[in-house]
Design a protein around this motif. Structure first.
Motif, PDB file in Angstrom:
ATOM      1  N   GLN A  92     -69.756  12.428 -28.976  1.00  0.00           N
ATOM      2  CA  GLN A  92     -71.014  12.311 -28.233  1.00  0.00           C
ATOM      3  C   GLN A  92     -71.328  13.619 -27.510  1.00  0.00           C
ATOM      4  OE1 GLN A  92     -71.999   8.963 -25.190  1.00  0.00           O
ATOM      5  NE2 GLN A  92     -71.127  10.626 -23.998  1.00  0.00           N
ATOM      6  N   ARG A  93     -72.585  14.037 -27.585  1.00  0.00           N
ATOM      7  CA  ARG A  93     -73.028  15.193 -26.806  1.00  0.00           C
ATOM      8  C   ARG A  93     -73.751  14.710 -25.547  1.00  0.00           C
ATOM      9  NH1 ARG A  93     -74.818  20.351 -26.088  1.00  0.00           N
ATOM     10  NH2 ARG A  93     -76.940  20.158 -25.352  1.00  0.00           N
ATOM     11  N   GLN A 146     -63.493  29.953 -28.649  1.00  0.00           N
ATOM     12  CA  GLN A 146     -62.722  28.708 -28.558  1.00  0.00           C
ATOM     13  C   GLN A 146     -61.418  28.795 -29.339  1.00  0.00           C
ATOM     14  OE1 GLN A 146     -63.180  26.019 -26.600  1.00  0.00           O
ATOM     15  NE2 GLN A 146     -64.745  27.315 -25.679  1.00  0.00           N
ATOM     16  N   ARG A 169     -69.391  21.724 -18.632  1.00  0.00           N
ATOM     17  CA  ARG A 169     -68.856  20.767 -19.626  1.00  0.00           C
ATOM     18  C   ARG A 169     -67.738  21.443 -20.419  1.00  0.00           C
ATOM     19  NH1 ARG A 169     -72.384  19.121 -23.922  1.00  0.00           N
ATOM     20  NH2 ARG A 169     -70.874  17.529 -24.417  1.00  0.00           N
ATOM     21  N   TYR A 170     -67.964  22.691 -20.788  1.00  0.00           N
ATOM     22  CA  TYR A 170     -66.928  23.434 -21.524  1.00  0.00           C
ATOM     23  C   TYR A 170     -65.711  23.677 -20.632  1.00  0.00           C
ATOM     24  CZ  TYR A 170     -69.187  24.328 -25.974  1.00  0.00           C
ATOM     25  OH  TYR A 170     -69.721  24.165 -27.234  1.00  0.00           O
ATOM     26  N   ALA A 228     -63.501  20.709 -20.365  1.00  0.00           N
ATOM     27  CA  ALA A 228     -62.666  20.552 -21.559  1.00  0.00           C
ATOM     28  C   ALA A 228     -61.589  21.634 -21.617  1.00  0.00           C
ATOM     29  CB  ALA A 228     -63.533  20.598 -22.810  1.00  0.00           C
ATOM     30  N   GLU A 229     -61.933  22.851 -21.179  1.00  0.00           N
ATOM     31  CA  GLU A 229     -60.946  23.941 -21.259  1.00  0.00           C
ATOM     32  C   GLU A 229     -59.798  23.717 -20.281  1.00  0.00           C
ATOM     33  OE1 GLU A 229     -63.802  27.534 -22.925  1.00  0.00           O
ATOM     34  OE2 GLU A 229     -63.172  27.593 -20.849  1.00  0.00           O
ATOM     35  N   ASN A 279     -53.140  20.295 -21.425  1.00  0.00           N
ATOM     36  CA  ASN A 279     -52.493  19.876 -22.675  1.00  0.00           C
ATOM     37  C   ASN A 279     -51.458  20.916 -23.138  1.00  0.00           C
ATOM     38  OD1 ASN A 279     -53.945  17.504 -22.853  1.00  0.00           O
ATOM     39  ND2 ASN A 279     -55.497  18.310 -24.236  1.00  0.00           N
ATOM     40  N   VAL A 339     -63.118  21.001 -27.735  1.00  0.00           N
ATOM     41  CA  VAL A 339     -62.772  22.083 -26.814  1.00  0.00           C
ATOM     42  C   VAL A 339     -61.522  21.774 -25.993  1.00  0.00           C
ATOM     43  CG1 VAL A 339     -63.671  23.480 -24.884  1.00  0.00           C
ATOM     44  CG2 VAL A 339     -65.156  22.897 -26.775  1.00  0.00           C
ATOM     45  N   GLU A 340     -61.124  20.509 -25.871  1.00  0.00           N
ATOM     46  CA  GLU A 340     -59.899  20.228 -25.110  1.00  0.00           C
ATOM     47  C   GLU A 340     -58.662  20.606 -25.910  1.00  0.00           C
ATOM     48  OE1 GLU A 340     -60.803  18.116 -27.117  1.00  0.00           O
ATOM     49  OE2 GLU A 340     -59.601  16.302 -27.267  1.00  0.00           O
ATOM     50  N   ARG A 375     -62.418  20.087 -34.401  1.00  0.00           N
ATOM     51  CA  ARG A 375     -61.686  20.619 -33.251  1.00  0.00           C
ATOM     52  C   ARG A 375     -62.586  20.558 -32.032  1.00  0.00           C
ATOM     53  NH1 ARG A 375     -57.977  25.791 -34.956  1.00  0.00           N
ATOM     54  NH2 ARG A 375     -56.562  24.616 -36.305  1.00  0.00           N
ATOM     55  N   GLN A 414     -58.759  20.856 -19.384  1.00  0.00           N
ATOM     56  CA  GLN A 414     -57.981  19.795 -20.036  1.00  0.00           C
ATOM     57  C   GLN A 414     -57.068  20.419 -21.108  1.00  0.00           C
ATOM     58  OE1 GLN A 414     -58.208  16.481 -19.352  1.00  0.00           O
ATOM     59  NE2 GLN A 414     -57.449  15.411 -21.151  1.00  0.00           N
ATOM     60  N   ARG A 415     -57.632  21.396 -21.813  1.00  0.00           N
ATOM     61  CA  ARG A 415     -56.839  22.087 -22.850  1.00  0.00           C
ATOM     62  C   ARG A 415     -55.646  22.784 -22.205  1.00  0.00           C
ATOM     63  NH1 ARG A 415     -60.618  25.637 -26.132  1.00  0.00           N
ATOM     64  NH2 ARG A 415     -60.557  27.115 -24.421  1.00  0.00           N
ATOM     65  N   SER A 434     -66.137  12.727 -25.720  1.00  0.00           N
ATOM     66  CA  SER A 434     -67.291  13.416 -25.143  1.00  0.00           C
ATOM     67  C   SER A 434     -67.010  14.901 -24.916  1.00  0.00           C
ATOM     68  CB  SER A 434     -67.727  12.748 -23.839  1.00  0.00           C
ATOM     69  OG  SER A 434     -66.655  12.715 -22.939  1.00  0.00           O
ATOM     70  N   TRP A 435     -65.827  15.363 -25.349  1.00  0.00           N
ATOM     71  CA  TRP A 435     -65.557  16.804 -25.286  1.00  0.00           C
ATOM     72  C   TRP A 435     -66.514  17.515 -26.234  1.00  0.00           C
ATOM     73  CZ3 TRP A 435     -62.717  17.138 -21.270  1.00  0.00           C
ATOM     74  CH2 TRP A 435     -61.647  16.284 -21.035  1.00  0.00           C
ATOM     75  N   PRO A 436     -66.963  18.696 -25.885  1.00  0.00           N
ATOM     76  CA  PRO A 436     -67.812  19.426 -26.836  1.00  0.00           C
ATOM     77  C   PRO A 436     -67.033  19.752 -28.119  1.00  0.00           C
ATOM     78  CG  PRO A 436     -67.809  20.482 -24.661  1.00  0.00           C
ATOM     79  CD  PRO A 436     -66.745  19.429 -24.635  1.00  0.00           C
ATOM     80  N   ILE A 437     -67.747  19.833 -29.206  1.00  0.00           N
ATOM     81  CA  ILE A 437     -67.114  20.209 -30.483  1.00  0.00           C
ATOM     82  C   ILE A 437     -67.027  21.732 -30.536  1.00  0.00           C
ATOM     83  CG2 ILE A 437     -67.449  20.256 -32.991  1.00  0.00           C
ATOM     84  CD1 ILE A 437     -68.711  17.485 -32.759  1.00  0.00           C
TER      85      ILE A 437
END
Lengths: 312, 506
Positions: free
Chosen positions: B222-223, A16, A77-78, A81-82, A88, B344-345, B342, A84-85, B330-333
């Motif tokens: 939140q997970r 990450q 799920r990861y 988010a990735e 960003n 994951v987004e 931090r 989205q990263r 709700s993004w993973p940590i």
């Protein structure tokens, strides 16, 4: 070739990174801002790229709900988010290059074009109901186009070292996304062929999916036109689509996935200027230009989560 | 069949202080823990005529979980009239669902009114239990104190008593304040602070609405979203308190009614039935009513059957999340950094304080301290593949040792104290049998324990807990050693039946 998703998830967790890992104030921004022609082209390209990553992120969110096991759900799920990263990061690059409108500390998100808006609307309304076979087959084709054509084009065009540093990280993520993408594509080719075909035919008749296709096809054509206008060689898109066909079709299971076959053929038509496919789709592009904005839903709040900031 | 040895273990383990058996008095019953279970056991043992009791408590006051869990908003999610002992009802509950302070006062009242304080040895931390089969005596090793010897031991240290910070990447690097929900720091002033809350379970949904009232910014990580149902809380009217005090049978009637309402919930919570769907419908409607934004609602929608994890009973959580100073993430940590969290987004969420509402280290695969039974057998090792017991209270090879909230005694739908009372009654009967002096010890037969567990695991396989979600009810490999697969009434019937043939009386 089957992939060990448990090991992949561990690898994803161990690799990450954050926006704060990139030195956004490092020299090199002038390599973009000092070239007015490049600047103007890039401004449009970056906004489109950011939106594509963002709608890709939303698709992964939908896939997480449909994943057949906990590990794959967690991977999606990861990936959500990735992606989205990545969006960003692209917004942060736009900020660095002064491409965002509005107040410097509180810039405004670039407006998505009408086709993006229609895809956002569709994703917001129906994507969670779509079977994994559909999104799981479309996403690798988009990823490969992004990775093989768009990002390469960007890095060939832009010399700013910060952009290169950022995309080095993005490309590492995308390689994992593609690995999982093609793995799932193959997994979905397991089972009896006639059952796969009947299921695919059933899905194709789903009105919600038909609306999705009607939103997606003109978006692809518009993007292709925009990219070619910006100087992207069409061969790059051919190469990317051939790569999708080659990797997705390397195993019997992959080839047996009806959605892989549908998307392979459709992609080939997208990059073939002479194909009759473009007659109705280009007409749709023109038609969407006249789509009444008041018919659009209010912008969903997930869109507002985009940020150029490293910390909040 | 297991081979038993009546010989005290002597070698192969760490040395510890030993006392001359002749010089040390052997108590009839030693109770570990002065929370609900420990004090309840002492009260009922005394009522049965067993008075030679010692209670060891690692803290400096009674209360157990309710002494430790004093975070803002801490309250019980079972109505107070049911979350109390039937043999010690409290007509004065101020609310339908009382806060932790009031529950703690009730527990203190139990100790005071039943004159239990002289039995309690505070700041006595148990390090190990060793059984001498020859003598039929347990040696209770204590931190920095002389050991205590006892004929019988009641483990009432609580399943939710060990709280610790989770093993998260970079947690040691965080420079701000770290608070665990079960070890609240009341001296920390949240006013004007940026706070992150990790976790959205039963504690978190009570803490968050309180923090939102005082903190500058609250970020909730939140997970997995849980099922949230409305809590029908109310202030107890004075007339009800007066009525309950003057006519205790009226309070018993209310308690009974609540008991049966909760029992009916088992039909939807424990097994997958049409009532499960009805409860999920209620949860979905409640979310739709309380959460306006579609994306936030999606983030808060559980993807498992109701009952698979603990259901959250709260009216304040969803509104708190929608306050301008609160944000659900709700993004993973990815990791914890010097300045915050931090995700994951790609963002670093910078905060002054992180509240870990990440739960407890529930003893699913082990004991909180080493327990050695007949022939030196090690309970921790025996439970490494998942804890097992006979009717939740006893384990073969560990005679005269009794568990409250032992394996497979957890309720998912009714008051834990109802289950606890059934266990205590069973324990009192067993101890009473030994206290007659006819036997050195009573030990459950291995085959009886095995048959019991085969049956209970078969029944558990059909429950919602084992339907696919991850929860603290299950071990990492999915073994359910925490929950009882049935109604509280069935559990009570199981515990009311003391089968002598399932025991070796030595």
């Amino acid at each position: 070739m089957q992939l060990d998703t448990v090991k992949m998830l561990a690898k994803i967790k161990n690799t990450q990174w954050a926006l704060a890992d990139i030195d956004w104030d490092a020299p090199g921004a002038e390599l973009v801002t000092g070239d007015p022609e490049l600047y103007a082209k890039l401004k449009v390209f970056m906004a489109d790229l950011m939106w594509i990553e963002h709608v890709g992120a939303r698709a992964f969110a939908a896939m997480a709900k449909k994943a057949p096991d906990d590990t794959l759900a967690e991977i999606y799920r990861y990936f959500h988010a990735e992606e989205q990263r990545h969006a960003n990061v692209e917004m942060a690059l736009m900020k660095r290059w002064g491409m965002l409108e509005g107040d410097a500390d509180n810039p405004i998100l670039p407006e998505p074009n009408i086709n993006l808006r229609l895809v956002i609307d569709w994703l917001d309304t129906y994507s969670d109901e779509m079977p994994l076979e559909v999104l799981g087959s479309v996403i690798p084709s988009l990823e490969i186009a992004l990775d093989g054509a768009l990002c390469k084009f960007l890095l060939d065009t832009v010399q700013d070292p910060v952009c290169h540093a950022a995309f080095e990280k993005i490309n590492e993520d995308e390689a994992r996304h593609l690995g999982i993408g093609f793995h799932v594509l193959e997994v979905m080719g397991h089972g009896k062929l006639h059952q796969l075909l009947v299921k695919a035919a059933g899905n194709l008749l789903n009105p919600k999916l038909i609306i999705g296709i009607a939103a997606y096809l003109p978006l692809l054509n518009r993007m292709r036109d925009n990219l070619v206008k910006l100087g992207l060689k069409e061969e790059r898109l051919y190469e990317a689509m051939n790569k999708y066909k080659r990797i997705g079709g390397r195993t019997e299971q992959g080839r047996r996935n009806p959605w892989f076959q549908i998307i392979s053929h459709q992609s080939a038509m997208v990059v073939d200027r002479k194909s009759l496919y473009h007659v109705p789709v280009d007409a749709l592009v023109r038609l969407t230009d006249h789509y009444p904005r008041r018919w659009l839903k209010a912008t969903p709040t997930w869109v507002k989560g985009l940020t150029w900031k490293t910390a909040a | 069949m297991t081979q038993y040895f009546d010989k005290a273990p002597t070698a192969g383990r760490r040395s510890r202080k030993s006392a001359d058996p002749a010089a040390v008095k052997v108590v009839e019953v030693l109770i570990v823990g002065a929370g609900f279970a420990g004090l309840g056991s002492a009260i009922q043992l005394r009522r049965a005529g067993i008075t030679d009791i010692a209670i060891v408590e690692r803290g400096s006051e009674v209360g157990g979980t309710w002494r430790d869990n004093q975070y803002p908003g801490a309250a019980c999610d079972i109505p107070s009239n049911l979350y109390s002992f039937s043999f010690a009802q409290n007509p004065g509950w101020s609310r339908g669902y009382s806060g932790s302070r009031e529950i703690l006062e009730y527990i203190k009242g139990l100790a005071r009114d039943h004159d239990l304080l002289p039995l309690i040895r505070f700041q006595h931390n148990v390090e190990a239990l060793d059984f001498d089969g020859g003598e039929g005596i347990w040696t209770v090793t204590l931190s920095g104190r002389e050991p205590i010897k006892a004929r019988s031991v009641v483990m009432a240290q609580g399943p939710l008593s060990n709280a610790g910070f989770p093993n998260m990447r970079g947690i040691e690097s965080f420079q701000g304040k770290k608070i665990h929900s079960a070890r609240w720091d009341h001296s920390y002033d949240f006013a004007g602070k940026r706070v992150a809350v990790i976790g959205t379970g039963a504690s978190a949904v009570q803490i968050i609405p309180e923090l939102v009232k005082v903190a500058d910014k609250v970020k909730v990580f939140q997970r997995t979203p849980g099922w949230v149902l409305p809590r029908f809380d109310f202030q107890s009217p004075d007339w009800a308190k007066t009525l309950f005090a003057k006519l205790p049978v009226s309070q018993t009637a209310v308690r009974e009614a609540m008991y049966w309402i909760h029992e009916s919930m088992a039909l939807g919570m424990i097994w997958n039935t049409p009532m499960t769907r009805a409860l999920e419908l209620l949860g979905n409607r409640f979310r739709e009513m309380q959460v306006k934004d579609a994306w936030l609602r999606r983030q808060l929608t559980p993807d498992f059957k109701i009952g698979c994890k603990r259901v959250l009973m709260t009216n304040d959580y969803y509104p708190a999340l929608q306050q301008p100073n609160c944000e659900l993430i709700s993004w993973p940590i990815a990791s914890i950094s010097e300045k915050g969290i931090r995700s994951v987004e790609g963002l670093e969420h910078q905060v002054d304080c992180i509240v870990f509402a990440t739960g407890f280290e529930v003893s699913k695969n082990g004991t909180p301290f080493p327990v050695h039974g007949l022939g030196g057998r090690d309970l921790n090792a025996e439970w490494s593949g998942g804890a097992q017991a006979y009717k939740s209270v006893q384990v073969s090879g560990y005679p005269n040792l009794y568990f409250t909230f032992g394996p497979n005694s957890g309720p998912g739908h009714n008051s834990a104290l109802v289950y606890m009372e059934s266990q205590i009654d069973y324990i009192v009967r067993a101890i009473g049998k030994r206290a007659t002096g006819e036997f050195k010890y009573i030990d459950v037969r291995a085959d009886a324990q095995k048959a019991f567990n085969t049956d209970i695991q078969k029944r558990l396989a059909k429950t919602n807990w084992n339907s696919g979600c991850k929860s603290w009810y299950l071990s990492a490999d999915g073994f359910n050693s925490t929950m009882f697969p049935g109604f509280a009434t069935q559990f009570a019937r199981q515990m009311a039946d003391f089968r002598e043939r399932d025991y070796r009386l030595v």
